[in-house]
Design a protein around this motif. Structure first.
Motif, mmCIF file in Angstrom:
data_model
loop_
_atom_site.group_PDB
_atom_site.id
_atom_site.type_symbol
_atom_site.label_atom_id
_atom_site.label_comp_id
_atom_site.label_asym_id
_atom_site.label_seq_id
_atom_site.Cartn_x
_atom_site.Cartn_y
_atom_site.Cartn_z
ATOM 1 N N PHE A 1 0.849 -1.193 0.000
ATOM 2 C CA PHE A 1 0.000 0.000 0.000
ATOM 3 C C PHE A 1 0.884 1.243 0.000
ATOM 4 C CE2 PHE A 1 -2.160 -3.295 2.447
ATOM 5 C CZ PHE A 1 -3.476 -3.247 2.012
ATOM 6 N N HIS A 2 0.294 2.370 -0.335
ATOM 7 C CA HIS A 2 0.895 3.659 -0.031
ATOM 8 C C HIS A 2 0.002 4.305 1.018
ATOM 9 C CE1 HIS A 2 3.710 6.920 -0.817
ATOM 10 N NE2 HIS A 2 2.699 7.747 -0.612
ATOM 11 N N HIS A 3 0.527 4.436 2.233
ATOM 12 C CA HIS A 3 -0.227 4.828 3.426
ATOM 13 C C HIS A 3 -1.100 3.656 3.865
ATOM 14 C CE1 HIS A 3 -2.621 8.143 5.758
ATOM 15 N NE2 HIS A 3 -2.015 7.255 6.543
ATOM 16 N N ALA A 4 -0.438 2.573 4.241
ATOM 17 C CA ALA A 4 -1.107 1.326 4.593
ATOM 18 C C ALA A 4 -2.090 1.479 5.738
ATOM 19 C CB ALA A 4 -0.060 0.267 4.946
ATOM 20 N N LEU B 1 3.540 -4.337 3.128
ATOM 21 C CA LEU B 1 4.563 -3.297 3.063
ATOM 22 C C LEU B 1 3.885 -1.980 2.752
ATOM 23 C CD1 LEU B 1 7.147 -5.224 0.854
ATOM 24 C CD2 LEU B 1 7.456 -4.655 3.266
ATOM 25 N N ASP B 2 4.552 -0.900 3.120
ATOM 26 C CA ASP B 2 4.009 0.438 2.906
ATOM 27 C C ASP B 2 5.069 1.273 2.189
ATOM 28 O OD1 ASP B 2 2.941 2.997 3.052
ATOM 29 O OD2 ASP B 2 2.308 2.812 5.136
ATOM 30 N N THR B 3 4.797 1.651 0.939
ATOM 31 C CA THR B 3 5.779 2.442 0.187
ATOM 32 C C THR B 3 6.030 3.796 0.844
ATOM 33 O OG1 THR B 3 3.991 3.170 -1.295
ATOM 34 C CG2 THR B 3 5.355 1.320 -2.028
ATOM 35 N N MET B 4 5.051 4.307 1.572
ATOM 36 C CA MET B 4 5.255 5.556 2.299
ATOM 37 C C MET B 4 6.298 5.378 3.396
ATOM 38 S SD MET B 4 2.478 7.845 4.451
ATOM 39 C CE MET B 4 1.584 8.418 3.005
ATOM 40 N N GLU B 5 6.220 4.271 4.132
ATOM 41 C CA GLU B 5 7.180 4.013 5.198
ATOM 42 C C GLU B 5 8.558 3.688 4.627
ATOM 43 O OE1 GLU B 5 6.869 4.422 8.427
ATOM 44 O OE2 GLU B 5 4.836 5.159 8.110
ATOM 45 N N ILE B 6 8.604 2.971 3.501
ATOM 46 C CA ILE B 6 9.890 2.690 2.863
ATOM 47 C C ILE B 6 10.563 3.997 2.462
ATOM 48 C CG2 ILE B 6 10.987 1.666 0.834
ATOM 49 C CD1 ILE B 6 8.837 -0.540 0.957
ATOM 50 N N LYS C 1 17.123 13.688 5.402
ATOM 51 C CA LYS C 1 16.181 14.564 4.714
ATOM 52 C C LYS C 1 14.765 14.374 5.241
ATOM 53 C CE LYS C 1 18.746 14.340 0.329
ATOM 54 N NZ LYS C 1 18.671 13.920 -1.107
ATOM 55 N N SER C 2 13.944 15.369 4.957
ATOM 56 C CA SER C 2 12.516 15.300 5.253
ATOM 57 C C SER C 2 11.782 15.916 4.077
ATOM 58 C CB SER C 2 12.194 16.065 6.540
ATOM 59 O OG SER C 2 10.806 16.046 6.794
ATOM 60 N N ALA C 3 10.762 15.214 3.561
ATOM 61 C CA ALA C 3 10.038 15.709 2.389
ATOM 62 C C ALA C 3 8.640 15.118 2.396
ATOM 63 C CB ALA C 3 10.782 15.337 1.105
ATOM 64 N N SER C 4 7.791 15.649 1.529
ATOM 65 C CA SER C 4 6.426 15.159 1.426
ATOM 66 C C SER C 4 6.420 13.683 1.041
ATOM 67 C CB SER C 4 5.653 15.956 0.375
ATOM 68 O OG SER C 4 4.379 15.373 0.158
ATOM 69 N N LEU C 5 5.481 12.943 1.624
ATOM 70 C CA LEU C 5 5.354 11.522 1.337
ATOM 71 C C LEU C 5 4.111 11.220 0.500
ATOM 72 C CD1 LEU C 5 6.386 10.180 4.837
ATOM 73 C CD2 LEU C 5 7.757 10.135 2.748
ATOM 74 N N CYS D 1 6.491 11.369 -4.083
ATOM 75 C CA CYS D 1 7.425 10.240 -3.968
ATOM 76 C C CYS D 1 7.827 9.752 -5.347
ATOM 77 C CB CYS D 1 6.781 9.104 -3.172
ATOM 78 S SG CYS D 1 6.598 9.423 -1.406
ATOM 79 N N ARG D 2 6.869 9.646 -6.257
ATOM 80 C CA ARG D 2 7.171 9.213 -7.622
ATOM 81 C C ARG D 2 8.099 10.209 -8.313
ATOM 82 N NH1 ARG D 2 4.091 5.635 -10.523
ATOM 83 N NH2 ARG D 2 4.208 7.012 -12.332
#
Length: 229
Positions: free
Chosen positions: A129-132, A156-161, A171-175, A180-181
């Protein structure tokens, strides 16, 4: 990590197995989880996205679910599925996001049928998921309401990865999925449709895997954090 993963899966299976008997989820509770040492290319991933009437799973409903399958590091071409889900509540203002209208939802499939199809796909697979947390909360609530038992799934969560990757770089950026893409040079997509977002998440996931290095040496444990729900 391996011990906690196994213990959590075993504990959830033991706690809920009696509720899963005779339901479409029974096979999920009888099967062992994918081992953390499993090679990436030997795993089957089901990448999902959901659209909802709002963001609160206790007050809002699932409206659609889409998924696509990854096998041997590639999106399986004919694996995309998109289901509209009948909801008793009105779509409301959320139609501005996903474009779904009450007339479409009224004649859609039942959530129980869609979840049964998902359970068949999920057997032996890892969900992505993205934002599981958000999608799983809605799926599990719908499962309890209709089948009286949650799914048992490894995910798995692509946001957490992505969050972990950025943290390692200081770094810190929008998820958000689109941003992300963008960081991986992936093309813009039409989003806020469950199936198109599932494809977009699958492409992001494969880009993240490529960033980690030699896919032939990659194991499930390398895609930390691996969740069990």
């Amino acid at each position: 990590m391996a011990v906690l993963y196994s213990l959590r899966h075993r504990a959830l299976a033991t706690l809920r197995r009696y509720r899963a008997r005779g339901t479409p989820f029974e096979a999920l509770y009888d099967a062992p989880p994918p081992p953390l040492r499993a090679a990436f290319d030997d795993l089957r991933f089901v990448v999902l996205d959901a659209e909802m009437s709002g963001l609160n799973p206790t007050r809002h409903s699932l409206l659609s679910l889409g998924w696509v399958v990854i096998e041997r590091g590639r999106i399986v071409g004919d694996s995309g599925r998109h289901f509209l889900i009948h909801a008793d509540t009105r779509v409301g203002e959320s139609t501005k996001i996903h474009g779904l209208r009450d007339s479409a939802i009224a004649g859609a499939a039942s959530v129980a049928r869609v979840l049964a199809l998902l359970a068949a796909q999920a057997q032996g697979a890892v969900l992505v998921f993205h934002h599981a947390a958000l999608d799983i909360a809605f799926i599990q609530r719908a499962a309890v309401q209709t089948v009286r038992c949650p799914l048992l799934a490894v995910y798995l969560d692509t946001m957490e990865i992505e969050k972990r990757r950025l943290r390692r770089q200081g770094k810190s950026a929008s998820l958000r999925l689109k941003l992300c893409r963008d960081r991986y040079g992936l093309p813009a997509t039409a989003q806020h449709n469950a199936l198109s977002d599932a494809y977009a998440t699958a492409e992001l996931f494969l880009a993240q895997v490529a960033y980690l290095g030699d896919r032939g040496r990659l194991r499930l444990r390398d895609l930390y954090p691996v969740g069990v729900s």
